[in-house]
Design a protein around this motif. Sequence first.
Motif, PDB file in Angstrom:
ATOM      1  N   ALA A  83       0.826  -1.213   0.000  1.00 16.89           N
ATOM      2  CA  ALA A  83       0.000   0.000   0.000  1.00 16.89           C
ATOM      3  C   ALA A  83       0.858   1.260   0.000  1.00 16.89           C
ATOM      4  CB  ALA A  83      -0.922   0.002   1.217  1.00 16.89           C
ATOM      5  N   TYR A 127       4.604   3.430  -4.945  1.00 13.66           N
ATOM      6  CA  TYR A 127       4.352   4.643  -5.728  1.00 13.66           C
ATOM      7  C   TYR A 127       4.531   4.341  -7.207  1.00 13.66           C
ATOM      8  CZ  TYR A 127       5.303   9.140  -7.953  1.00 13.66           C
ATOM      9  OH  TYR A 127       5.292  10.214  -8.792  1.00 13.66           O
ATOM     10  N   ASP A 149      -5.431   5.824  -8.426  1.00 14.92           N
ATOM     11  CA  ASP A 149      -5.711   6.898  -7.491  1.00 14.92           C
ATOM     12  C   ASP A 149      -6.178   6.300  -6.173  1.00 14.92           C
ATOM     13  OD1 ASP A 149      -7.640   8.960  -6.158  1.00 14.92           O
ATOM     14  OD2 ASP A 149      -6.450  10.117  -7.617  1.00 14.92           O
ATOM     15  N   GLU A 150      -5.657   6.787  -5.051  1.00 14.79           N
ATOM     16  CA  GLU A 150      -5.993   6.169  -3.772  1.00 14.79           C
ATOM     17  C   GLU A 150      -7.437   6.399  -3.359  1.00 14.79           C
ATOM     18  OE1 GLU A 150      -4.527   8.315  -0.027  1.00 14.79           O
ATOM     19  OE2 GLU A 150      -3.024   8.849  -1.534  1.00 14.79           O
ATOM     20  N   ASN A 151      -8.115   7.345  -3.997  1.00 23.03           N
ATOM     21  CA  ASN A 151      -9.529   7.549  -3.717  1.00 23.03           C
ATOM     22  C   ASN A 151     -10.425   6.580  -4.481  1.00 23.03           C
ATOM     23  OD1 ASN A 151      -9.113   9.780  -1.971  1.00 23.03           O
ATOM     24  ND2 ASN A 151      -8.769  11.087  -3.757  1.00 23.03           N
ATOM     25  N   PRO A 178      -9.142   3.087  -5.769  1.00 22.29           N
ATOM     26  CA  PRO A 178      -8.141   2.079  -6.138  1.00 22.29           C
ATOM     27  C   PRO A 178      -8.780   0.826  -6.717  1.00 22.29           C
ATOM     28  CG  PRO A 178      -8.529   1.996  -3.790  1.00 22.29           C
ATOM     29  CD  PRO A 178      -9.350   3.150  -4.325  1.00 22.29           C
ATOM     30  N   CYS A 213      -4.009  -3.032  -8.351  1.00 24.86           N
ATOM     31  CA  CYS A 213      -3.228  -1.862  -7.958  1.00 24.86           C
ATOM     32  C   CYS A 213      -1.878  -2.270  -7.384  1.00 24.86           C
ATOM     33  CB  CYS A 213      -3.996  -1.034  -6.929  1.00 24.86           C
ATOM     34  SG  CYS A 213      -3.137   0.496  -6.481  1.00 24.86           S
ATOM     35  N   PHE A 235       0.369   3.606  -6.127  1.00 27.16           N
ATOM     36  CA  PHE A 235      -0.525   4.761  -6.127  1.00 27.16           C
ATOM     37  C   PHE A 235       0.180   5.963  -6.733  1.00 27.16           C
ATOM     38  CE2 PHE A 235      -2.142   1.974  -2.846  1.00 27.16           C
ATOM     39  CZ  PHE A 235      -3.519   2.029  -3.043  1.00 27.16           C
ATOM     40  N   ALA A 276       2.754   7.496   0.139  1.00 26.36           N
ATOM     41  CA  ALA A 276       1.993   7.449   1.392  1.00 26.36           C
ATOM     42  C   ALA A 276       2.627   8.372   2.427  1.00 26.36           C
ATOM     43  CB  ALA A 276       1.956   6.026   1.923  1.00 26.36           C
ATOM     44  N   ARG A 317      -5.454  -2.039   4.468  1.00 26.93           N
ATOM     45  CA  ARG A 317      -5.688  -1.219   3.276  1.00 26.93           C
ATOM     46  C   ARG A 317      -5.935   0.238   3.695  1.00 26.93           C
ATOM     47  NH1 ARG A 317      -9.800  -5.280  -0.074  1.00 26.93           N
ATOM     48  NH2 ARG A 317      -8.585  -7.189   0.281  1.00 26.93           N
ATOM     49  N   ARG A 347      -5.049   2.782   2.281  1.00 30.42           N
ATOM     50  CA  ARG A 347      -5.199   3.693   1.132  1.00 30.42           C
ATOM     51  C   ARG A 347      -6.169   3.064   0.132  1.00 30.42           C
ATOM     52  NH1 ARG A 347       0.488   5.132  -1.254  1.00 30.42           N
ATOM     53  NH2 ARG A 347      -0.518   7.099  -1.825  1.00 30.42           N
TER      54      ARG A 347
END
Length: 267
Positions: free
Chosen positions: A127, A130, A136-138, A140, A145, A148, A152, A265, A267
């Motif tokens: 998690a 990168y 996108d973490e909003n 995922p 995935c 992101f 973080a 999780r 994110r």
Amino acid sequence: MVVREVRHEQRAFTLIELLVVIAIVAIMAAILFPVFIRSKEAGKRIACLSNMKQLGMAVMMYGDSHDGFLPMATNFAEPPESPLRLWTGQVHPYIGNQQLVSCPSQPGKYGETWAERAEMTIGYSGATAYDPNGCDENDPDPIGCEGFTRPASVRSMDRPADIGLFADTPGGPVSAKYRGYTFSPYSGADDPLDPRMGAPLCSDRDLVLELNNLPPSRLKPIFARHQKRGDDRGFTNVMFADGHAKGYSAKSINAKSAGAAILWRFR
């Protein structure tokens, strides 16, 4: 005067007595040997836990030096030949000892390059990965995935004491789909009540071997190797974002019982 000769008879053990002694020794060995093995394994587990705690300190020092951002399990912005592509290269200035990234119960190989990432036996949460072209973490993709679009940050964590960052992982050849440097929080079943508690694939069996038909991105499991019996009662150590570490059985992680309500999780 008559001198009598005194004879001292030397009595030898009989065959039955020898067999009884041998049987007693064998019984004591059978009782004590498992205790010895368990004590030895417990010592390795404690050493592994100590390694994780030191890794936790390294992560916090990295965050202090990088405006609260965590090391990236994988930095896909770096080329494969760069040591900074792996979290090991990023935290190396803060640990010094390469042995910290392996568990004594299953000594692995320090992942200095992308080609060596598979054989490590302590994994960092995927998690934190990168990828500028990732998800996108909003919104995922919980399965596909692998990185992101933003690194973080500890500043965005509301419950760092519950966020699992490190755990025991199976290590082996990269050609056999091992990825011991990381575990994927998105590889296991979803949690219907709290998506953050969806547990990674976790067992005291080597799931990379058992599920080798899956692609590597769907694997990256946790390996509860300590005191493993093949029934998920084996233990893995987990290091949390606030720096503390604790042991959990695979069974408790999968059932989210015995205090194993871990936010994987985040994110």
